[in-house]
Scaffold this motif. Structure first.
Motif, PDB file in Angstrom:
ATOM      1  N   TYR A 183      29.246 -10.005  35.168  1.00 19.84           N
ATOM      2  CA  TYR A 183      29.105  -9.470  33.820  1.00 19.84           C
ATOM      3  C   TYR A 183      30.381  -8.777  33.343  1.00 19.84           C
ATOM      4  O   TYR A 183      30.858  -8.997  32.230  1.00 19.84           O
ATOM      5  N   ASN A 211      29.914   0.283  25.262  1.00 17.07           N
ATOM      6  CA  ASN A 211      28.528  -0.179  25.116  1.00 17.07           C
ATOM      7  C   ASN A 211      28.222  -1.337  26.058  1.00 17.07           C
ATOM      8  O   ASN A 211      27.068  -1.583  26.401  1.00 17.07           O
ATOM      9  N   SER A 212      29.273  -2.027  26.529  1.00 14.52           N
ATOM     10  CA  SER A 212      29.044  -3.050  27.557  1.00 14.52           C
ATOM     11  C   SER A 212      28.659  -2.422  28.889  1.00 14.52           C
ATOM     12  O   SER A 212      27.955  -3.038  29.688  1.00 14.52           O
ATOM     13  N   TYR A 265      26.718   0.204  29.136  1.00 13.97           N
ATOM     14  CA  TYR A 265      25.274   0.470  29.066  1.00 13.97           C
ATOM     15  C   TYR A 265      24.481  -0.819  29.287  1.00 13.97           C
ATOM     16  O   TYR A 265      23.443  -0.813  29.933  1.00 13.97           O
ATOM     17  N   THR A 266      24.999  -1.928  28.754  1.00 12.26           N
ATOM     18  CA  THR A 266      24.340  -3.212  28.995  1.00 12.26           C
ATOM     19  C   THR A 266      24.408  -3.548  30.482  1.00 12.26           C
ATOM     20  O   THR A 266      23.415  -3.974  31.082  1.00 12.26           O
ATOM     21  N   SER A 281      22.033  -1.733  32.503  1.00 19.65           N
ATOM     22  CA  SER A 281      20.665  -2.182  32.223  1.00 19.65           C
ATOM     23  C   SER A 281      20.271  -3.393  33.074  1.00 19.65           C
ATOM     24  O   SER A 281      19.087  -3.715  33.164  1.00 19.65           O
ATOM     25  N   ARG A 316      14.102  -6.836  33.161  1.00 17.47           N
ATOM     26  CA  ARG A 316      14.438  -7.410  31.857  1.00 17.47           C
ATOM     27  C   ARG A 316      13.218  -7.430  30.924  1.00 17.47           C
ATOM     28  O   ARG A 316      13.234  -6.862  29.841  1.00 17.47           O
ATOM     29  N   GLU A 317      12.153  -8.087  31.366  1.00 18.91           N
ATOM     30  CA  GLU A 317      11.019  -8.322  30.472  1.00 18.91           C
ATOM     31  C   GLU A 317      10.400  -7.024  29.956  1.00 18.91           C
ATOM     32  O   GLU A 317      10.090  -6.909  28.777  1.00 18.91           O
ATOM     33  N   LEU A 346      11.504  -3.699  30.408  1.00 19.13           N
ATOM     34  CA  LEU A 346      12.303  -2.501  30.164  1.00 19.13           C
ATOM     35  C   LEU A 346      13.530  -2.788  29.300  1.00 19.13           C
ATOM     36  O   LEU A 346      13.576  -2.378  28.145  1.00 19.13           O
ATOM     37  N   SER A 347      14.512  -3.535  29.808  1.00 18.87           N
ATOM     38  CA  SER A 347      15.751  -3.646  29.024  1.00 18.87           C
ATOM     39  C   SER A 347      15.545  -4.429  27.736  1.00 18.87           C
ATOM     40  O   SER A 347      16.174  -4.140  26.721  1.00 18.87           O
ATOM     41  N   SER A 348      14.632  -5.413  27.717  1.00 19.24           N
ATOM     42  CA  SER A 348      14.461  -6.209  26.498  1.00 19.24           C
ATOM     43  C   SER A 348      13.670  -5.460  25.425  1.00 19.24           C
ATOM     44  O   SER A 348      13.572  -5.937  24.295  1.00 19.24           O
ATOM     45  N   ALA A 365      15.102  -0.159  26.700  1.00 10.11           N
ATOM     46  CA  ALA A 365      15.351   0.864  27.722  1.00 10.11           C
ATOM     47  C   ALA A 365      16.725   0.666  28.359  1.00 10.11           C
ATOM     48  O   ALA A 365      17.220  -0.457  28.447  1.00 10.11           O
ATOM     49  N   THR A 366      17.338   1.769  28.758  1.00  9.97           N
ATOM     50  CA  THR A 366      18.568   1.734  29.549  1.00  9.97           C
ATOM     51  C   THR A 366      18.326   2.590  30.798  1.00  9.97           C
ATOM     52  O   THR A 366      17.356   3.356  30.852  1.00  9.97           O
TER      53      THR A 366
END
Ligand code: ZN
Lengths: 381, 136
Positions: A55, A120-121, A123-124, A127, A132-133, A135-137, A140-141
């Motif tokens: 990433y 901000n990348s 924080y991504t 995450s 994914r399903e 929380l992050s989507s 949430a962070t």
């Protein structure tokens, strides 16, 4: 057959604008190999710990890449990923191989290069450690979930937030003279309270900052004067909100019980601890799950000024994640290197007295996976 | 990162638009997210059920530094919610000011816009919660 730390090395933790991931790994490995008195030819296997290379750096296949960088060809090389527990699990894998005598000397390298991307990348990227399903989507962070846990803790245990902040104060104090630390400067509870919220009520100065760094270990079953006496890992429910007790890190507790049993000791035999303080509140929950305080009483322990280098139970002896810095995939390897430095008596200004037994805790995400190592000076304890 | 986001959303449409739990037909344990294997008794005999649409806030935060997908929407309130059937979840809480937020607040589920995926991408919807005014 005992497993020893034969050599260690690390880079400074900071933004290394002029160095690549490979440059950082090489620098740490050269130091570790020199200390061990070995060359690449003596290494049977390479284990690379990295959490976010795909990433953050658009780099994968890191086992073979780092092996090539080191000039070690024709040997097995793997990369392990377990979010923020990558470093712990890499050392755990090396430990198992050395115990099983499938290798004699293994080079473990933790490396992360975070400074090349915009905030901000980051924080991504963090995450990616949570579901994914569910929380992050939905927005949430990591930091947001740590804040939710903090608010719950303050409410349930009627804790003073100031006492929880003290963990960051301790970490910064212990980093003051650590040459490789990212933030070797003091902070106070007031400084923390004046810093903005990253996610209410969690302040910026309670969490870690992006950092570059690499740490390396030569682990061996041939010789060494610092022994890894326990290596244990355990998981918990992946979505923290499903846990029976939302304020209890079962993976830390289970790994700790197993680690204490392996070493035939209890928490009171531990001289110093490297916590996985991705935030102040996580550090407090870890203190409780390790058995250093009663459940719900970690904040009260911090009120008593524990953790400083000259205290009864030093915590984060070079600053921990908060002040030494948290290059995520490298962090767990830094912890083992730093405990080794204490036990070898090489900790310089940070040397604690009578350091014989140290514990390192590496935590993935919010405790979905935890890894514990206990190291002992040969002939110590 | 460029990614085809439609399949993920399509695959999970039920979950985002009408979240379902699962209940073990052997021991009665309830789960959210739904599980295929019961954690308590090991049974594979689970079936989906409709989650309670109401619950209370166990804890909450304000997301000020979101991941890139949500960068246009911050700050927003994110809550840990215990539904009336005993399951828990994390969701955004809308139609509320930060001053009004408190632990124990009664909330109810709604379907709201989550985020837009770029200029020509799809608009994703997701379950969010709003204060349950009637109950107060
Ligand atoms: Zn069951």
């Amino acid at each position: 057959m005992p497993v020893y730390v034969r050599g260690y090395g690390f880079t400074d933790v900071r933004e290394h604008w002029n160095k690549s991931m490979e440059d950082l790994a090489l620098e740490a490995c050269i130091k570790a190999l020199e200390m061990a008195g070995l060359s690449g030819k003596n290494i049977d296997k390479i284990i690379v710990s990295n959490a976010l290379g795909e990433y953050l750096n658009h780099k994968g296949h890191l086992g073979a890449l780092i092996a090539d960088t080191l000039g070690i060809i024709n040997k097995p090389a793997i990369r392990v990923e377990a979010a923020s527990a990558s470093g712990g699990i890499a050392v755990h894998q090396a430990f198992l191989e050395l115990k099983g005598e499938t290798a004699r000397n293994i080079l473990v390298i933790g490396v992360e290069k975070m400074a090349d991307v915009l905030p901000n990348s980051i924080y991504t990227a963090r995450s990616l450690m949570i579901d994914r399903e569910y929380l992050s989507s939905i927005g949430a962070t990591m930091e947001a979930l740590e804040a939710i846990i903090l608010r719950l803790y303050l409410e349930k245990y009627k804790a003073e937030h100031e006492n929880i902040m003290k963990l960051a104060v301790v970490s910064h104090s212990n980093a003051l003279r650590a040459k490789h630390a990212q933030f070797p400067r003091p902070i106070t509870v007031d400084t923390i309270k004046r810093s903005p919220y990253v996610a209410d009520p969690l302040h910026f100065f309670e969490v870690t900052a992006p950092a570059d760094g690499a740490a390396a270990l030569v682990l061996s079953n041939e010789t060494g004067s610092v022994e890894i006496v326990s290596s244990s890992a355990s998981t918990d429910r992946f979505r923290f909100f499903e846990r029976d007790d939302l304020l209890w890190l079962e993976s830390v507790y289970m790994a700790a019980q197993d680690a204490y049993n392996q070493a035939k000791l209890t928490h009171s035999d531990i001289d110093f601890v490297e916590l996985h303080d991705s935030s102040t509140i996580m550090g407090v929950l870890e203190i409780e799950a390790l058995g250093l305080s009663e459940k719900g009483a970690g904040h009260k322990l911090l009120e008593k000024d524990i953790g400083f280098l000259n205290s009864e139970m030093p915590i984060n002896t070079f600053g921990g994640l908060k002040a030494r810095g948290d290059p995520i995939g490298a962090t767990g390897v830094y912890q083992i290197a730093e405990i080794s430095a204490q036990l070898f008596g090489h900790a310089g200004d940070n040397q604690i007295d009578n350091a014989k037994t140290g514990l390192a805790l590496s935590v993935g995400g919010l405790g979905e996976l935890s890894v514990i190592h206990i190291l002992k000076k040969k002939g110590g304890f | 990162m460029s990614r085809e986001m439609v399949p993920e959303y399509w695959r999970n449409r039920e979950m985002y638009l009408r979240p379902m739990g699962s209940v073990c037909k052997d021991c009665g344990s309830k789960y959210f997210p739904p599980r295929k294997i019961c954690l308590k008794c090991g049974s594979k005999n689970l079936e989906k059920y409709e989650l309670s649409e109401k619950g209370r806030v166990l804890s909450w935060t304000v997301v000020r530094y979101p991941s890139e997908e949500f960068s246009k929407y911050s700050p927003y309130v994110l809550g840990l919610i215990e539904l009336d059937d005993g399951t828990r979840l994390v969701a955004q809480i809308s139609d509320v000011s930060i001053d009004e937020m408190h632990i124990g607040m009664r909330v109810k589920m709604m379907i709201r816009r989550a985020f837009e995926e770029g200029e020509s991408g799809i608009i994703r919807y997701v379950y969010k919660f709003v204060p349950d005014i009637k109950e107060k």
